[in-house]
Motif scaffolding. Structure first.
Motif, PDB file in Angstrom:
ATOM      1  N   ARG A 261       1.031  -1.185   0.008  1.00 56.72           N
ATOM      2  CA  ARG A 261      -0.053  -0.116   0.037  1.00 56.72           C
ATOM      3  C   ARG A 261       0.803   1.215   0.189  1.00 56.72           C
ATOM      4  NH1 ARG A 261      -4.878  -1.177   4.372  1.00 56.72           N
ATOM      5  NH2 ARG A 261      -2.962  -1.233   5.715  1.00 56.72           N
ATOM      6  N   ALA A 262       1.796   1.235   0.758  1.00 60.60           N
ATOM      7  CA  ALA A 262       2.650   2.475   0.857  1.00 60.60           C
ATOM      8  C   ALA A 262       3.379   2.560  -0.383  1.00 60.60           C
ATOM      9  CB  ALA A 262       3.864   2.313   2.027  1.00 60.60           C
ATOM     10  N   LEU A 263       3.876   1.640  -0.979  1.00 63.69           N
ATOM     11  CA  LEU A 263       4.805   1.768  -2.233  1.00 63.69           C
ATOM     12  C   LEU A 263       3.818   2.230  -3.342  1.00 63.69           C
ATOM     13  CD1 LEU A 263       7.174  -1.073  -1.839  1.00 63.69           C
ATOM     14  CD2 LEU A 263       7.857   1.327  -1.914  1.00 63.69           C
ATOM     15  N   ASN A 264       2.442   1.817  -3.365  1.00 62.95           N
ATOM     16  CA  ASN A 264       1.747   2.201  -4.456  1.00 62.95           C
ATOM     17  C   ASN A 264       1.231   3.685  -4.346  1.00 62.95           C
ATOM     18  OD1 ASN A 264       0.496   0.156  -6.416  1.00 62.95           O
ATOM     19  ND2 ASN A 264       0.773  -0.827  -4.727  1.00 62.95           N
ATOM     20  N   GLN A 265       1.752   4.255  -3.162  1.00 63.72           N
ATOM     21  CA  GLN A 265       1.477   5.727  -3.148  1.00 63.72           C
ATOM     22  C   GLN A 265       2.496   6.657  -4.026  1.00 63.72           C
ATOM     23  OE1 GLN A 265       1.556   6.924   0.895  1.00 63.72           O
ATOM     24  NE2 GLN A 265      -0.041   5.667   1.603  1.00 63.72           N
ATOM     25  N   LYS A 266       3.459   5.834  -4.260  1.00 65.79           N
ATOM     26  CA  LYS A 266       4.606   6.484  -5.021  1.00 65.79           C
ATOM     27  C   LYS A 266       4.559   6.067  -6.301  1.00 65.79           C
ATOM     28  CE  LYS A 266       8.604   5.826  -3.327  1.00 65.79           C
ATOM     29  NZ  LYS A 266      10.029   5.345  -2.700  1.00 65.79           N
ATOM     30  N   GLY A 267       3.864   5.095  -6.866  1.00 68.69           N
ATOM     31  CA  GLY A 267       3.482   4.609  -8.316  1.00 68.69           C
ATOM     32  C   GLY A 267       2.994   3.104  -8.331  1.00 68.69           C
ATOM     33  N   SER A 268       2.742   2.704  -9.475  1.00 67.51           N
ATOM     34  CA  SER A 268       2.250   1.255  -9.343  1.00 67.51           C
ATOM     35  C   SER A 268       3.203   0.182  -9.031  1.00 67.51           C
ATOM     36  CB  SER A 268       1.806   1.150 -10.664  1.00 67.51           C
ATOM     37  OG  SER A 268       1.426  -0.225 -10.880  1.00 67.51           O
ATOM     38  N   TYR A 269       3.026  -0.423  -8.304  1.00 74.25           N
ATOM     39  CA  TYR A 269       4.095  -1.665  -7.506  1.00 74.25           C
ATOM     40  C   TYR A 269       3.309  -2.738  -7.110  1.00 74.25           C
ATOM     41  CZ  TYR A 269       7.376  -3.662  -4.883  1.00 74.25           C
ATOM     42  OH  TYR A 269       8.421  -4.771  -4.224  1.00 74.25           O
ATOM     43  N   GLY A 270       3.671  -3.781  -7.788  1.00 71.69           N
ATOM     44  CA  GLY A 270       3.100  -5.306  -7.351  1.00 71.69           C
ATOM     45  C   GLY A 270       1.532  -5.470  -7.328  1.00 71.69           C
ATOM     46  N   LYS A 271       1.075  -6.420  -6.585  1.00 72.62           N
ATOM     47  CA  LYS A 271      -0.375  -6.550  -6.690  1.00 72.62           C
ATOM     48  C   LYS A 271      -0.578  -6.945  -5.372  1.00 72.62           C
ATOM     49  CE  LYS A 271      -0.838  -8.018 -11.152  1.00 72.62           C
ATOM     50  NZ  LYS A 271      -1.851  -6.573 -11.617  1.00 72.62           N
ATOM     51  N   PHE A 272      -1.676  -6.519  -4.859  1.00 72.79           N
ATOM     52  CA  PHE A 272      -2.195  -6.967  -3.391  1.00 72.79           C
ATOM     53  C   PHE A 272      -3.683  -6.751  -3.164  1.00 72.79           C
ATOM     54  CE2 PHE A 272      -2.059  -2.345  -3.211  1.00 72.79           C
ATOM     55  CZ  PHE A 272      -2.976  -2.084  -2.328  1.00 72.79           C
ATOM     56  N   ASP A 273      -3.993  -7.492  -2.292  1.00 75.06           N
ATOM     57  CA  ASP A 273      -5.463  -7.547  -2.069  1.00 75.06           C
ATOM     58  C   ASP A 273      -5.753  -7.013  -0.355  1.00 75.06           C
ATOM     59  OD1 ASP A 273      -8.184  -8.676  -0.906  1.00 75.06           O
ATOM     60  OD2 ASP A 273      -8.110  -9.919  -2.696  1.00 75.06           O
ATOM     61  N   GLU A 274      -6.668  -6.210  -0.289  1.00 79.55           N
ATOM     62  CA  GLU A 274      -7.036  -5.624   1.003  1.00 79.55           C
ATOM     63  C   GLU A 274      -7.057  -6.516   2.313  1.00 79.55           C
ATOM     64  OE1 GLU A 274      -6.839  -2.544   2.400  1.00 79.55           O
ATOM     65  OE2 GLU A 274      -6.031  -1.685   0.517  1.00 79.55           O
ATOM     66  N   ARG A 275      -7.663  -7.722   1.634  1.00 78.06           N
ATOM     67  CA  ARG A 275      -7.840  -8.933   2.660  1.00 78.06           C
ATOM     68  C   ARG A 275      -6.454  -9.292   3.514  1.00 78.06           C
ATOM     69  NH1 ARG A 275     -11.904 -11.915  -1.220  1.00 78.06           N
ATOM     70  NH2 ARG A 275     -10.421 -11.229  -2.799  1.00 78.06           N
ATOM     71  N   MET A 276      -5.634  -9.136   2.743  1.00 73.77           N
ATOM     72  CA  MET A 276      -4.155  -9.417   3.437  1.00 73.77           C
ATOM     73  C   MET A 276      -4.180  -8.668   4.598  1.00 73.77           C
ATOM     74  SD  MET A 276      -1.987  -9.071  -0.376  1.00 73.77           S
ATOM     75  CE  MET A 276      -0.410  -8.518   0.944  1.00 73.77           C
ATOM     76  N   TYR A 277      -4.550  -7.460   4.606  1.00 74.12           N
ATOM     77  CA  TYR A 277      -4.472  -6.795   6.039  1.00 74.12           C
ATOM     78  C   TYR A 277      -5.648  -6.757   6.769  1.00 74.12           C
ATOM     79  CZ  TYR A 277      -1.077  -4.755   2.338  1.00 74.12           C
ATOM     80  OH  TYR A 277      -0.177  -4.721   1.341  1.00 74.12           O
ATOM     81  N   THR A 278      -6.915  -6.933   6.394  1.00 72.65           N
ATOM     82  CA  THR A 278      -8.069  -6.898   7.047  1.00 72.65           C
ATOM     83  C   THR A 278      -8.667  -8.213   7.412  1.00 72.65           C
ATOM     84  OG1 THR A 278      -9.485  -6.745   5.039  1.00 72.65           O
ATOM     85  CG2 THR A 278      -8.700  -4.589   5.909  1.00 72.65           C
ATOM     86  N   LYS A 279      -8.312  -9.308   6.980  1.00 77.95           N
ATOM     87  CA  LYS A 279      -8.647 -10.478   7.098  1.00 77.95           C
ATOM     88  C   LYS A 279      -7.459 -11.476   7.513  1.00 77.95           C
ATOM     89  CE  LYS A 279     -11.162 -14.482   5.337  1.00 77.95           C
ATOM     90  NZ  LYS A 279     -12.141 -15.130   4.203  1.00 77.95           N
ATOM     91  N   LEU A 280      -6.435 -11.650   6.987  1.00 84.07           N
ATOM     92  CA  LEU A 280      -5.275 -12.716   7.366  1.00 84.07           C
ATOM     93  C   LEU A 280      -4.575 -12.196   8.488  1.00 84.07           C
ATOM     94  CD1 LEU A 280      -4.274 -13.729   3.663  1.00 84.07           C
ATOM     95  CD2 LEU A 280      -6.196 -14.691   5.186  1.00 84.07           C
ATOM     96  N   THR A 281      -4.438 -10.850   8.748  1.00 87.51           N
ATOM     97  CA  THR A 281      -3.448 -10.380   9.548  1.00 87.51           C
ATOM     98  C   THR A 281      -3.967  -9.299  10.518  1.00 87.51           C
ATOM     99  OG1 THR A 281      -2.482  -8.776   8.100  1.00 87.51           O
ATOM    100  CG2 THR A 281      -1.372 -10.800   8.229  1.00 87.51           C
ATOM    101  N   THR A 282      -3.546  -9.113  11.667  1.00 84.40           N
ATOM    102  CA  THR A 282      -3.541  -7.748  12.312  1.00 84.40           C
ATOM    103  C   THR A 282      -2.289  -7.022  12.486  1.00 84.40           C
ATOM    104  OG1 THR A 282      -3.397  -8.674  14.373  1.00 84.40           O
ATOM    105  CG2 THR A 282      -5.343  -8.998  13.528  1.00 84.40           C
ATOM    106  N   ASP A 283      -2.407  -6.123  13.107  1.00 84.69           N
ATOM    107  CA  ASP A 283      -0.931  -5.448  13.631  1.00 84.69           C
ATOM    108  C   ASP A 283      -0.115  -6.143  14.812  1.00 84.69           C
ATOM    109  OD1 ASP A 283      -2.397  -4.814  15.662  1.00 84.69           O
ATOM    110  OD2 ASP A 283      -2.044  -2.331  15.383  1.00 84.69           O
ATOM    111  N   HIS A 284      -0.813  -7.325  15.376  1.00 82.97           N
ATOM    112  CA  HIS A 284       0.054  -8.156  16.344  1.00 82.97           C
ATOM    113  C   HIS A 284       1.259  -8.954  15.783  1.00 82.97           C
ATOM    114  CE1 HIS A 284       0.661 -10.730  19.627  1.00 82.97           C
ATOM    115  NE2 HIS A 284      -0.297 -10.188  20.364  1.00 82.97           N
ATOM    116  N   PRO A 285       2.238  -8.433  16.448  1.00 80.17           N
ATOM    117  CA  PRO A 285       3.553  -9.417  15.853  1.00 80.17           C
ATOM    118  C   PRO A 285       3.176 -10.770  15.433  1.00 80.17           C
ATOM    119  CG  PRO A 285       3.715  -8.683  18.141  1.00 80.17           C
ATOM    120  CD  PRO A 285       2.490  -8.171  17.720  1.00 80.17           C
ATOM    121  N   ILE A 286       2.661 -11.610  16.571  1.00 80.95           N
ATOM    122  CA  ILE A 286       2.338 -12.843  16.136  1.00 80.95           C
ATOM    123  C   ILE A 286       1.682 -13.024  14.878  1.00 80.95           C
ATOM    124  CG2 ILE A 286       1.387 -15.232  17.075  1.00 80.95           C
ATOM    125  CD1 ILE A 286       1.936 -14.077  19.785  1.00 80.95           C
ATOM    126  N   ASP A 287       0.426 -12.364  14.518  1.00 81.43           N
ATOM    127  CA  ASP A 287      -0.106 -12.518  13.370  1.00 81.43           C
ATOM    128  C   ASP A 287       0.515 -12.146  12.025  1.00 81.43           C
ATOM    129  OD1 ASP A 287      -2.622 -13.239  14.600  1.00 81.43           O
ATOM    130  OD2 ASP A 287      -3.459 -11.317  14.732  1.00 81.43           O
TER     131      ASP A 287
END
Length: 366
Positions: free
Chosen positions: A260-286
């Motif tokens: 997400r951060a690198l895409n603010q600078k221009g097109s980079y890679g591919k990602f799905d928001e569920r990577m951040y909202t469903k599969l993980t949290t900000d907890h280090p173990i997650d």
């Protein structure tokens, strides 16, 4: 060098909690919900038979993987504690060994791994070759086949081969290790070189360990270095297992959102928001669980690096990293500077503390 006396008592769950302090409850009781533990291939005494033996790895490779898992204080648990000392090349000998000049002598590096109860010792062709006839049969050797050197001016960052797979085999290595700087200008060449080297290592019966590091100044966005973001390091792991690394080494994730951060600078890679909202949290173990998932849901073991030595906080940092890795479903820790940049008895105690986390039944999978 005077050999160390082993600590007489293992750390209990209560001891581990005391070391973690205010973070104990959060780290020891957290439960991963995005990627549940039931979906993972977890470390265990039967890991070679249950997981690796299903693959195309040869009996010779399986034997060497089993030898690594069976050695040291963690032998028979499915977890590993590895001592890596390639910093003499990667970070310069003086910067690495000034705190403890005894480790300029390769024998003391191997002795620390043996006295510390490690599963294996990882180092350079020169270090391991210098003492191979005395120690290759006493502890599994992991020969690091490529390095970055800091003598060229100005400094450059590129992993280049320092020897051959046949040379590693000749000195009795159980495995070879290599680094790829994923995301760098040189990464495509490094991927090809290491993939070819790993294929030959497997042909000769040696296991393979890949340092899946990110390296690109452009990954720093708004003061955050996304070289340690879970999404980017996870993808580095996913590429690493694609070239058939048996174990991947990765830095512990410190945040997420690299794509997400690198895409603010221009097109980079591919990602799905569920990577951040469903599969993980900000907890280090997650975040670390996401790294494990990218290693084929744990079919390829994740070992996290111990990081630089910070002095008095080293014990807490090492125990914390071990707890996060184990509870995330990882296979162990590879910690060097925290151990060898201090007297041997203290280095042994720190390595044993890491191992005690994996030996402690009270530290469960999240």
């Amino acid at each position: 060098m005077v050999l160390a006396e082993r600590p007489t008592r293992e750390l209990s769950l209560s001891d581990i909690a005391d070391i973690l302090g205010d973070e104990a409850q959060d780290l020891l009781e957290h439960r991963c919900e995005g990627i549940p533990a039931s979906s993972l291939h977890l470390p265990g005494p039967d890991f070679v038979t249950r997981v690796w033996a299903q693959s195309d790895r040869s009996p010779q490779v399986l034997r060497n993987l089993q030898a690594i898992l069976d050695h040291g204080r963690l032998g028979g648990t499915g977890y590993v504690s590895i001592l890596p000392v390639d910093q003499g090349i990667e970070h310069s000998g003086g910067a690495s060994f000034a705190k403890n000049p005894a480790y300029f002598d390769p024998e003391n590096i191997v002795l620390l791994a043996i006295e510390g109860g490690c599963n294996a010792v990882a180092s350079t062709f020169g270090v391991l070759g210098a003492v191979a006839r005395k120690y290759a049969h006493r502890i599994p050797f992991i020969v690091k086949i490529n390095h970055n050197e800091l003598l060229t001016y100005p400094n450059k960052y590129d992993q280049v081969m320092f020897g051959t797979i046949k040379e590693a085999w000749n000195l009795g290595a159980a495995a070879v290790g290599a680094t790829i700087y994923f995301g760098s200008e040189e990464s495509s060449r490094q991927i090809v070189e290491v993939a070819e080297a790993f294929a030959y290592a497997h042909e000769l019966g040696m296991a393979t360990v890949l340092w899946c590091y990110l390296r690109n100044p452009g990954f720093k966005v708004d003061g955050v270095n996304h070289e340690t973001s879970a999404d980017l390091t996870g993808q580095a792991n996913h590429i690493g297992v694609t070239i058939q690394a048996d174990i991947v080494k990765q830095k512990l994730p410190e945040q997420n959102g690299g794509y997400r951060a690198l895409n603010q600078k221009g097109s980079y890679g591919k990602f799905d928001e569920r990577m951040y909202t469903k599969l993980t949290t900000d907890h280090p173990i997650d975040l670390t669980r996401y790294q494990v998932a990218n290693g084929y849901m744990g079919r390829v073991g994740l070992i996290n690096s111990g990081g630089a030595s910070s002095g008095e906080s080293d014990l807490k940092e090492a125990v914390k990293t071990a707890v996060i890795n184990k509870r995330a479903g990882g296979m162990g820790l590879i910690s060097g500077r925290k151990a060898f940049q201090r007297p041997m008895n203290e280095g042994v105690a720190l390595l044993n503390a890491i191992q005690d986390v994996y030996r402690c039944e009270g530290v469960t999978i999240a």
